[in-house]
Design a protein around this motif. Structure first.
Motif, mmCIF file in Angstrom:
data_model
loop_
_atom_site.group_PDB
_atom_site.id
_atom_site.type_symbol
_atom_site.label_atom_id
_atom_site.label_comp_id
_atom_site.label_asym_id
_atom_site.label_seq_id
_atom_site.Cartn_x
_atom_site.Cartn_y
_atom_site.Cartn_z
ATOM 1 N N LEU A 19 0.834 -1.207 0.000
ATOM 2 C CA LEU A 19 0.000 0.000 0.000
ATOM 3 C C LEU A 19 0.864 1.251 0.000
ATOM 4 N N THR A 101 -6.110 0.142 -3.497
ATOM 5 C CA THR A 101 -6.418 0.444 -2.108
ATOM 6 C C THR A 101 -7.573 -0.414 -1.611
ATOM 7 N N SER A 105 -7.292 -3.358 1.219
ATOM 8 C CA SER A 105 -8.077 -3.335 2.455
ATOM 9 C C SER A 105 -8.828 -4.649 2.662
ATOM 10 N N ILE A 108 -6.157 -7.202 3.733
ATOM 11 C CA ILE A 108 -5.754 -6.973 5.120
ATOM 12 C C ILE A 108 -6.832 -7.491 6.072
ATOM 13 N N GLY A 109 -8.093 -7.256 5.741
ATOM 14 C CA GLY A 109 -9.185 -7.783 6.556
ATOM 15 C C GLY A 109 -9.164 -9.300 6.619
#
Length: 124
Positions: A19, A101, A105, A108-109
């Protein structure tokens, strides 16, 4: 217990690094000056690390499919990565950052979910 899930923190750090680098090479400042990220200088070590990390990350996601702990997260990680790649290959530069992005996300979750699931499996 799936031994491959123990590598999750490593890939979490790699995802955060992606990121950061994505913002640096595809960020608002680059879009404002219409810079092509392929023409921006990138140190050789970074290119090799990034490429190797992506290949290792993809293989790791695939290995998650072979064990019940992490199978769902592995499937979502692979699908999101594949769909993100398809979308990024067909859009403009400014939408690429948005897709990266959003894709990051979700991944990452899923990595946080995998850590939680592993923690529960280890403590019970």
């Amino acid at each position: 217990m799936n031994p491959f899930v123990l590598l999750t923190p490593l890939f979490f750090a790699f995802e955060l690094w992606q990121l950061y680098v994505g913002e640096r090479y595809l960020g608002i400042r680059q879009i404002k000056v219409s810079a092509d990220p392929r023409e921006l200088p990138m140190p050789n070590w970074m290119a090799v690390t990034w490429s190797g990390g992506l290949i290792t990350y993809g293989l790791w996601m695939f290995t998650l499919l072979f064990h019940p702990v992490g199978r769902a997260q592995g499937a979502v990680l692979l699908v999101v990565t594949f769909l993100g790649y398809l979308l990024r290959s067909t859009t403009s530069l400014k939408w690429t950052l948005v897709i990266l992005t959003f894709e990051g996300s979700i991944r990452i979750g899923m990595l946080i979910s995998l850590v939680g699931m592993t923690w529960r499996a280890l403590t019970h």
